[in-house]
Scaffold this motif. Structure first.
Motif, PDB file in Angstrom:
ATOM      1  N   SER A 186       1.760 -28.791   5.902  1.00  0.00           N
ATOM      2  CA  SER A 186       1.641 -28.247   4.578  1.00  0.00           C
ATOM      3  C   SER A 186       1.080 -27.305   4.252  1.00  0.00           C
ATOM      4  N   SER A 187       1.148 -26.461   3.240  1.00  0.00           N
ATOM      5  CA  SER A 187       0.532 -25.273   2.898  1.00  0.00           C
ATOM      6  C   SER A 187       1.068 -24.832   1.539  1.00  0.00           C
ATOM      7  N   ARG A 188       0.434 -23.965   0.962  1.00  0.00           N
ATOM      8  CA  ARG A 188       1.192 -23.059  -0.253  1.00  0.00           C
ATOM      9  C   ARG A 188       1.510 -21.679   0.167  1.00  0.00           C
ATOM     10  N   ASP A 192       3.381 -16.729  -2.876  1.00  0.00           N
ATOM     11  CA  ASP A 192       3.661 -17.499  -4.312  1.00  0.00           C
ATOM     12  C   ASP A 192       2.750 -18.528  -4.034  1.00  0.00           C
ATOM     13  N   PRO A 193       1.562 -18.653  -4.340  1.00  0.00           N
ATOM     14  CA  PRO A 193       0.624 -19.899  -4.216  1.00  0.00           C
ATOM     15  C   PRO A 193       1.361 -21.047  -5.219  1.00  0.00           C
ATOM     16  N   ASP A 194       1.997 -20.871  -6.036  1.00  0.00           N
ATOM     17  CA  ASP A 194       2.499 -21.849  -6.882  1.00  0.00           C
ATOM     18  C   ASP A 194       3.766 -22.677  -6.297  1.00  0.00           C
ATOM     19  N   ILE A 195       4.044 -22.246  -5.211  1.00  0.00           N
ATOM     20  CA  ILE A 195       5.248 -22.702  -4.522  1.00  0.00           C
ATOM     21  C   ILE A 195       4.630 -23.482  -3.257  1.00  0.00           C
ATOM     22  N   GLY A 196       4.830 -24.817  -3.129  1.00  0.00           N
ATOM     23  CA  GLY A 196       4.226 -25.594  -1.918  1.00  0.00           C
ATOM     24  C   GLY A 196       5.271 -25.561  -0.805  1.00  0.00           C
ATOM     25  N   TYR A 197       4.701 -25.798   0.578  1.00  0.00           N
ATOM     26  CA  TYR A 197       5.750 -25.696   1.818  1.00  0.00           C
ATOM     27  C   TYR A 197       5.292 -26.946   2.662  1.00  0.00           C
ATOM     28  N   LEU A 218      -1.172 -30.578  -2.235  1.00  0.00           N
ATOM     29  CA  LEU A 218      -0.864 -29.667  -2.673  1.00  0.00           C
ATOM     30  C   LEU A 218      -1.360 -29.414  -4.256  1.00  0.00           C
ATOM     31  N   ILE A 221       2.159 -27.729  -8.431  1.00  0.00           N
ATOM     32  CA  ILE A 221       2.929 -26.682  -7.804  1.00  0.00           C
ATOM     33  C   ILE A 221       4.392 -26.690  -8.728  1.00  0.00           C
ATOM     34  N   LEU A 224       8.905 -26.698  -4.501  1.00  0.00           N
ATOM     35  CA  LEU A 224       8.680 -26.915  -2.998  1.00  0.00           C
ATOM     36  C   LEU A 224       9.651 -26.830  -1.922  1.00  0.00           C
TER      37      LEU A 224
END
Length: 250
Positions: A186-188, A192-197, A218, A221, A224
């Motif tokens: 997982s990361s941001r 767009d740091p407001d979206i998690g991955y 996270l 956010i 996702l």
């Protein structure tokens, strides 16, 4: 005399097995003619092949062929050894390097190195492309095949050839250790740091727990991205527990 007795016992056991099989087929609504071709091929292979065949391999091959005849991509026959390896993978713990990788251009590429893992101690970093391990080159191999090569007995040494992002190559000696396999990365998003991955590589017994920790990590956010590419499947309960995070109850 002893040889004759043993030969007689083997013949008797074989006859009993054949009789038991035929009775089972008949009472199960199946008939010998349904398997006449299979028995015919079995006889030819055992009597006419230039070498004495390994019967365990023949049985495994025939069993595998029956399941493949279903033409169902989600049904697969596995041997006892393969089943134990599957249980090991699903338990989420084994001896390995301590990395998470994906296949990019048919080459395993490191995207996450577990903290304090053998890989981190040896100097493996994110972005490294693993070209080979020992005498095995990874180009063109599947993800699960690469994983099997990288795993091994705890305390064993493996030498990998790595290509860095700048194009340089280096050999690293890594001592395998018993580690807990992380199925979650997982990361941001950098854009767009407001979206998690979150990427889920497979579903093990520990995947739901690891997913919960990743989502908590996270933080706040507004969206996702859930990435299931190259996911090799896994345990049903692990998949259900993971889905429970996103689907309504019931």
């Amino acid at each position: 005399m002893l040889k004759k007795i043993l030969r007689g016992i083997r013949t008797g056991l074989l006859g009993f097995c054949v009789l038991f099989t035929l009775l089972a087929l008949i009472f199960g609504g199946l008939y010998f003619r349904d398997f006449a071709n299979l028995f015919s091929v079995w006889g030819i292979v055992n009597t006419a092949y230039i070498e004495s065949p390994d019967r365990d391999s023949l049985i495994a091959g025939a069993s595998r062929g029956l399941v493949e005849g279903l033409e169902d991509p989600y049904s697969e026959y596995v041997t006892g050894e393969e089943y134990q390896e599957t249980l090991e993978r699903l338990s989420g713990a084994f001896a390995g390097l301590g990395i998470y990788f994906t296949m990019e251009e048919e080459t395993p590429t490191v995207v996450y190195v577990f903290p304090e893992s053998p890989a981190e101690k040896a100097g493996l970093v994110n972005g490294d492309r693993i070209l080979s391990a020992g005498d095995t080159e990874f180009s063109g191999m599947e993800m699960d095949q690469v994983s099997e090569v990288l795993k091994g007995p705890e305390g064993s040494l493996v030498t990998i050839l790595v290509e860095r992002e700048d194009g340089s190559r280096v050999e690293l000696d890594i001592i395998r250790e018993s580690i807990e396999y992380q199925t979650i990365y997982s990361s941001r998003l950098e854009s767009d740091p407001d979206i998690g991955y979150v990427h889920i590589s497979s579903f093990s017994q520990k995947t739901p727990e690891q997913l919960g920790e990743a989502l908590e990590g996270l933080g706040d956010i507004r969206g996702l991205v859930l990435d299931l590419r190259q996911n090799g499947g896994g345990e049903v309960t692990g998949a259900l527990g993971t889905a429970a995070y996103f689907l309504p109850k019931g």
